[in-house]
Scaffold this motif. Structure first.
Motif, PDB file in Angstrom:
ATOM      1  N   LEU A  21      41.805  46.654  41.882  1.00  0.00           N
ATOM      2  CA  LEU A  21      40.465  46.812  41.324  1.00  0.00           C
ATOM      3  C   LEU A  21      40.215  45.813  40.200  1.00  0.00           C
ATOM      4  O   LEU A  21      39.136  45.193  40.133  1.00  0.00           O
ATOM      5  CB  LEU A  21      40.282  48.241  40.815  1.00  0.00           C
ATOM      6  N   ARG A  22      41.197  45.634  39.325  1.00  0.00           N
ATOM      7  CA  ARG A  22      41.042  44.658  38.238  1.00  0.00           C
ATOM      8  C   ARG A  22      40.812  43.258  38.797  1.00  0.00           C
ATOM      9  O   ARG A  22      39.968  42.501  38.310  1.00  0.00           O
ATOM     10  CB  ARG A  22      42.273  44.677  37.328  1.00  0.00           C
ATOM     11  N   HIS A  23      41.581  42.917  39.822  1.00  0.00           N
ATOM     12  CA  HIS A  23      41.437  41.595  40.431  1.00  0.00           C
ATOM     13  C   HIS A  23      40.048  41.427  41.046  1.00  0.00           C
ATOM     14  O   HIS A  23      39.391  40.389  40.868  1.00  0.00           O
ATOM     15  CB  HIS A  23      42.514  41.407  41.508  1.00  0.00           C
ATOM     16  N   ASP A  24      39.580  42.471  41.742  1.00  0.00           N
ATOM     17  CA  ASP A  24      38.280  42.378  42.414  1.00  0.00           C
ATOM     18  C   ASP A  24      37.126  42.328  41.430  1.00  0.00           C
ATOM     19  O   ASP A  24      36.078  41.738  41.729  1.00  0.00           O
ATOM     20  CB  ASP A  24      38.101  43.560  43.366  1.00  0.00           C
ATOM     21  N   ILE A  25      37.286  42.939  40.258  1.00  0.00           N
ATOM     22  CA  ILE A  25      36.218  42.906  39.250  1.00  0.00           C
ATOM     23  C   ILE A  25      36.223  41.582  38.495  1.00  0.00           C
ATOM     24  O   ILE A  25      35.167  41.045  38.141  1.00  0.00           O
ATOM     25  CB  ILE A  25      36.350  44.093  38.276  1.00  0.00           C
ATOM     26  N   ARG A  26      37.415  41.044  38.258  1.00  0.00           N
ATOM     27  CA  ARG A  26      37.497  39.803  37.483  1.00  0.00           C
ATOM     28  C   ARG A  26      36.849  38.625  38.207  1.00  0.00           C
ATOM     29  O   ARG A  26      36.323  37.713  37.549  1.00  0.00           O
ATOM     30  CB  ARG A  26      38.962  39.489  37.171  1.00  0.00           C
ATOM     31  N   ASN A  27      36.876  38.604  39.527  1.00  0.00           N
ATOM     32  CA  ASN A  27      36.272  37.492  40.259  1.00  0.00           C
ATOM     33  C   ASN A  27      34.774  37.367  39.992  1.00  0.00           C
ATOM     34  O   ASN A  27      34.311  36.311  39.535  1.00  0.00           O
ATOM     35  CB  ASN A  27      36.551  37.628  41.760  1.00  0.00           C
ATOM     36  N   PRO A  28      33.959  38.407  40.253  1.00  0.00           N
ATOM     37  CA  PRO A  28      32.526  38.263  39.948  1.00  0.00           C
ATOM     38  C   PRO A  28      32.257  38.164  38.462  1.00  0.00           C
ATOM     39  O   PRO A  28      31.306  37.495  38.039  1.00  0.00           O
ATOM     40  CB  PRO A  28      31.899  39.528  40.553  1.00  0.00           C
ATOM     41  N   LEU A  29      33.107  38.792  37.630  1.00  0.00           N
ATOM     42  CA  LEU A  29      32.920  38.701  36.185  1.00  0.00           C
ATOM     43  C   LEU A  29      33.135  37.262  35.717  1.00  0.00           C
ATOM     44  O   LEU A  29      32.399  36.746  34.858  1.00  0.00           O
ATOM     45  CB  LEU A  29      33.891  39.643  35.466  1.00  0.00           C
ATOM     46  N   GLY A  30      34.127  36.590  36.300  1.00  0.00           N
ATOM     47  CA  GLY A  30      34.357  35.191  35.959  1.00  0.00           C
ATOM     48  C   GLY A  30      33.187  34.313  36.353  1.00  0.00           C
ATOM     49  O   GLY A  30      32.807  33.379  35.622  1.00  0.00           O
ATOM     50  N   THR A  31      32.585  34.608  37.505  1.00  0.00           N
ATOM     51  CA  THR A  31      31.406  33.855  37.942  1.00  0.00           C
ATOM     52  C   THR A  31      30.249  34.049  36.967  1.00  0.00           C
ATOM     53  O   THR A  31      29.534  33.098  36.624  1.00  0.00           O
ATOM     54  CB  THR A  31      30.995  34.302  39.355  1.00  0.00           C
ATOM     55  N   ILE A  32      30.058  35.292  36.509  1.00  0.00           N
ATOM     56  CA  ILE A  32      28.983  35.584  35.547  1.00  0.00           C
ATOM     57  C   ILE A  32      29.222  34.823  34.241  1.00  0.00           C
ATOM     58  O   ILE A  32      28.301  34.207  33.678  1.00  0.00           O
ATOM     59  CB  ILE A  32      28.899  37.100  35.289  1.00  0.00           C
ATOM     60  N   LYS A  33      30.463  34.842  33.772  1.00  0.00           N
ATOM     61  CA  LYS A  33      30.776  34.136  32.518  1.00  0.00           C
ATOM     62  C   LYS A  33      30.498  32.640  32.652  1.00  0.00           C
ATOM     63  O   LYS A  33      29.957  32.010  31.729  1.00  0.00           O
ATOM     64  CB  LYS A  33      32.243  34.367  32.147  1.00  0.00           C
TER      65      LYS A  33
END
Length: 367
Positions: free
Chosen positions: A164-176
C-alpha cells in the motif's frame, strides 16, 4: 522402564498414550472433516488433499504429554506454531480455530476415555490425573497454535502495508513533481500554467483517494482471519442446535431448519452467538412437544433476515423477553437487528464477497 516395574497409574498412562498415538491419523482426519461443521470459517480441504503432518505431530506430542516423555513440550510448541500458521494460510478464521482446538480436545478426551475404559485397575483419581495432563498439554498447544496463527497474520499485514505504501507513493510522487514544476519561477509562466500539470495533480489525487477508500475503508477491516467469512447459515444453525441440545430436551421441543438457508459473508462467530441467544430464548418459552423452526425470509442490501418461529407455552414469555433483550443488544453491537412481530426475526449484517480484501490471497469457503 519394564512393564512389570511400572505402577498401575504409569501402566495406564502408557497404555492411553500409545492408544492415542495409534489413533492419531484417524483422529486427524475426523478433526478436519468435523471442523467444517462445528466451526464455520474453517478451511475446506478436498478429499484428495494429503493429511497435514502438523496435526499428526501435535496429536503425537499431546500423547507424549500424557505419558510425560522428555521434550514433549518443545515438540508441542513447534507443532502448534506450525499448525497455527498453516490454518491461517488455508483461510481459517481465528474464532473457527479456537473452536477447532476445543474440538480436538473433545476428540482426544473421548479417545483417552475409550482407551482407559478397558483397564479394570484404573481408579477415578487415575482418570482425573490423565485428564489433567491432557488439559495441560492442550493449553500449551492452544497458546502455540494461536501464536503461529497471529504471527502469520502479522507477516501478511506487513506485506499488505508495504504494498500500500508503495502504491500510494507513486501517484504522490507525481503530484509533488507537478506542483514543483508549477511553482518553479525559472520556468516561463505560460508553461507553469499548462493544464496538463493540473490534470496530473487531479488524476493522481483521485487515484490516491480511491485507493484509500478501497484499501483503508471500513470494509477492509473485516478481515476473514478475525471476523467476516463466507458462512453457510445452515451450518451455524446446526451448531446452535447441537449446543442447545440439552435445553431443547429439557423443554421437550426440537429445533428444525425449515428452508435451505443461504451462504453469506458475515461475522461467523457473531452470527452464532446471536442465533444461540435468540433460539435459546425461544426454546425456553416454547410449548412442550413442539418445534422451534428457523427459516430464511429475505436477503436485503447489507443484511439477511431469518425467522425463528415457535408456539408459546404457558407463562414463560418473560424468559423469552429476557433472552431477546440480550439478543437485541448483541445485534445492535454487530450492526444487525432482532425484533418480535408474531415470530422473532433476526437480521444479520452481510457484505458482498467482492467488498474488502482477502488476507493472504484467495480464501476457500465452506459449502
Amino acid at each position: 522402564m519394564l512393564e512389570a516395574e511400572r505402577t498401575p497409574v504409569q501402566r495406564l498412562t502408557h497404555h492411553v498414550a500409545s492408544a492415542l498415538q495409534a489413533e492419531a491419523p484417524a483422529l486427524a482426519a475426523r478433526w478436519r472433516a468435523n471442523g467444517i461443521r462445528v466451526a464455520p470459517g474453517s478451511p475446506v480441504i478436498s478429499a484428495d488433499t494429503p493429511q497435514s503432518g502438523e496435526i499428526l505431530r501435535a496429536l503425537d506430542a499431546l500423547a507424549r504429554g500424557i505419558s510425560g516423555e522428555p521434550c514433549w513440550q518443545d515438540d508441542l510448541i513447534r507443532a502448534g506454531w506450525a499448525l497455527g500458521a498453516e490454518e491461517f494460510r488455508l483461510g481459517a478464521s481465528l474464532p473457527a480455530l479456537l473452536k477447532q482446538l476445543d474440538l480436538m480436545e473433545a476428540m482426544t478426551l473421548y479417545a483417552v476415555e475409550t482407551a482407559a475404559g478397558g483397564d479394570d485397575t484404573a481408579t477415578a483419581a487415575d482418570g482425573i490425573a490423565i485428564a489433567r495432563r491432557l488439559q495441560r498439554a492442550r493449553s500449551l498447544l492452544s497458546l502455540a497454535t494461536l501464536k503461529g496463527f497471529v504471527e502469520e497474520y502479522l507477516d501478511e499485514m506487513r506485506a499488505r502495508y508495504r504494498s500500500l505504501r508503495h502504491d500510494i507513493r507513486n501517484p504522490l510522487g507525481t503530484i509533488k513533481t507537478a506542483v514543483s514544476l508549477m511553482e518553479d519561477e525559472t520556468i516561463p509562466a505560460d508553461m507553469r500554467a499548462n493544464p496538463r500539470f493540473r490534470a496530473m495533480v487531479t488524476r493522481n489525487a483521485t487515484s490516491i483517494d480511491a485507493m484509500i477508500g478501497r484499501r483503508l475503508g471500513d470494509a477492509a477491516t473485516r478481515e476473514e482471519a478475525f471476523a467476516w467469512h463466507d458462512v453457510p447459515l445452515a451450518d451455524v444453525v446446526r451448531t446452535v442446535r447441537r449446543d442447545l441440545r440439552e435445553d431443547a430436551a429439557e423443554a421437550h421441543c426440537g429445533v428444525v431448519i425449515e428452508d435451505a438457508l443461504p451462504t453469506v459473508r458475515t461475522d461467523a462467530l457473531g452470527a452464532e452467538l446471536l442465533l444461540r441467544t435468540v433460539v435459546g430464548a425461544v426454546v425456553r418459552a416454547a410449548a412442550p412437544h413442539t418445534d422451534v423452526s428457523v427459516a430464511f425470509v429475505r436477503q436485503e442490501q447489507g443484511s439477511v433476515v431469518l425467522s425463528v418461529r415457535h408456539e408459546p407455552g404457558g407463562d414463560r414469555t418473560a424468559e423469552r423477553e429476557a433472552g431477546l433483550a440480550l439478543a437485541e443488544r448483541l445485534a445492535r453491537r454487530m450492526g444487525g437487528r432482532v425484533w418480535l412481530d408474531d415470530v422473532v426475526y433476526v437480521a444479520l449484517p452481510t457484505s458482498a464477497p467482492e467488498q474488502g480484501e482477502d488476507v493472504g490471497g484467495a480464501r476457500q469457503s465452506a459449502d
